[in-house]
Design an enzyme around this catalytic site. Structure first.
Site, PDB file in Angstrom:
ATOM      1  CB  CYS A   1      -3.345  -1.739   8.466  1.00 49.07           C
ATOM      2  SG  CYS A   1      -1.565  -2.427   8.725  1.00 49.07           S
TER       3      CYS A   1
ATOM      4  CG  HIS B   1      -1.724  -1.118   1.512  1.00 46.59           C
ATOM      5  ND1 HIS B   1      -2.043  -2.163   2.383  1.00 46.59           N
ATOM      6  CD2 HIS B   1      -3.132  -1.286   0.461  1.00 46.59           C
ATOM      7  CE1 HIS B   1      -3.019  -2.843   2.131  1.00 46.59           C
ATOM      8  NE2 HIS B   1      -3.649  -2.283   1.072  1.00 46.59           N
TER       9      HIS B   1
HETATM   10  C1  CIR Z   1      -3.689  -7.776   3.479  1.00 46.83           C
HETATM   11  O1  CIR Z   1      -2.698  -8.523   2.473  1.00 46.83           O
HETATM   12  O2  CIR Z   1      -4.542  -7.455   2.983  1.00 46.83           O
HETATM   13  C2  CIR Z   1      -3.177  -8.117   4.853  1.00 46.83           C
HETATM   14  N1  CIR Z   1      -2.741  -9.114   4.920  1.00 46.83           N
HETATM   15  C3  CIR Z   1      -2.373  -6.947   5.253  1.00 46.83           C
HETATM   16  C4  CIR Z   1      -3.139  -5.574   5.011  1.00 46.83           C
HETATM   17  C5  CIR Z   1      -2.109  -4.453   5.733  1.00 46.83           C
HETATM   18  N2  CIR Z   1      -2.828  -3.250   5.521  1.00 46.83           N
HETATM   19  C6  CIR Z   1      -2.320  -2.108   5.445  1.00 46.83           C
HETATM   20  O3  CIR Z   1      -1.283  -2.085   5.394  1.00 46.83           O
HETATM   21  N3  CIR Z   1      -2.886  -1.049   5.336  1.00 46.83           N
END
Ligand code: CIR
Length: 261
Positions: free
Chosen positions: A256, A165
């Site tokens: 997150c 992201h």
């Molecule tokens: C994903 O791949 O969606 C989750 N395992 C990790 C999301 C992390 N979110 C973020 O950095 N905003």
């Protein structure tokens, strides 16, 4: 921005079944719960009232609540996460946000947006187009933000595969100060967002720590990244170190794990 509240969701027992490219082995759920509790305690120490959503084993990535909504002072926008396995996470977040926001908008198919791709800096929103946030979603979001009276710009980060992201590589700490890892700094400069004076450049060996969060008078940063920590402390910031190893294994950073408003 001064925050008074946050929304979090502790990891579910199915946490290890979430999406990950980290190749660091499976997370230990019990340790993840301890780390999550430490994170919540840090938010409370910063003066925030914390709402805890119930863990839901159907959504192993559901602890990464930041991806499900964009919260602003004037309204909230529910996202449509780019990973199909995460789409349903938005439902329970919508229920929760109805308690706080009269103006609740959404992203419609085929648009996708992950909150991790959105970085706010004093009322201007950077929107990353990534493997998760597509151009359609980015434009829908820009329109919503525009109607709420905010400006935005779109940054395409797809050429940088190290970034899941946008906020995997940058953070805005307020007062004109940015944090960026080397791979993305030139994109930011191109956008006219930062200049050398207000940029903390994260060394490649500490890239994970670029995802730090300003919460009122504190900067929350992952524990174990001494150069980053020293750079923040040198600026006189109150730095709070949080153990994040189990979330890192699932590609998740500090920001997150909560929605702050
Ligand atoms: C994903 O791949 O969606 C989750 N395992 C990790 C999301 C992390 N979110 C973020 O950095 N905003």
């Amino acid at each position: 921005m001064h925050f008074t509240r946050a929304i979090v969701r502790p990891p579910a027992r199915s946490f290890a079944g979430g999406l990950s490219s980290a190749l660091e082995g499976p997370p230990d759920i019990n340790q993840a719960l301890v780390q999550h509790a430490g994170y919540v305690a840090a938010l409370r120490d910063c003066g925030l009232q914390v709402t805890r959503l119930a863990p839901d084993a159907a959504y192993p990535d559901g602890t990464f609540v930041e991806d499900t909504a964009i919260l602003t002072g004037r309204g909230a926008i529910l996202t449509r996460p780019g990973a199909p396995s995460r789409e349903g996470e938005v439902r329970s977040m919508a229920e929760c946000l109805r308690n706080f926001y009269a103006d609740l908008r959404g992203i419609a198919a085929p648009g996708t947006v992950d909150g991790g791709d959105i970085c706010e800096a004093d009322g201007h929103f950077l929107i990353g187009v990534s493997g998760r946030t597509n151009e359609d979603g980015a434009h829908q979001l820009a329109e919503h933000l525009g109607r709420l009276g905010y400006t935005s710009s779109i940054i395409d980060i797809r050429a940088n595969p190290a970034l899941l992201h946008l906020k995997s590589g940058i953070a805005y700490l307020g007062d004109g100060v940015w944090v960026a890892d080397g791979g993305i700094q030139n994109d930011l400069r191109f956008q006219g967002c930062v200049n050398a004076r207000d940029l903390i450049l994260v060394p490649p060996s500490e890239a994970y720590a670029a995802n730090c969060v300003r919460v009122n008078d504190a900067i929350l940063v992952a524990a174990g990244y001494p150069q980053m920590s020293a750079a923040l402390e040198k600026r006189g910031c109150r730095v709070v170190h949080l153990e994040m190893s189990e979330f890192r294994k699932m590609d998740g950073g500090l920001s997150c794990l909560s929605l702050r408003f």
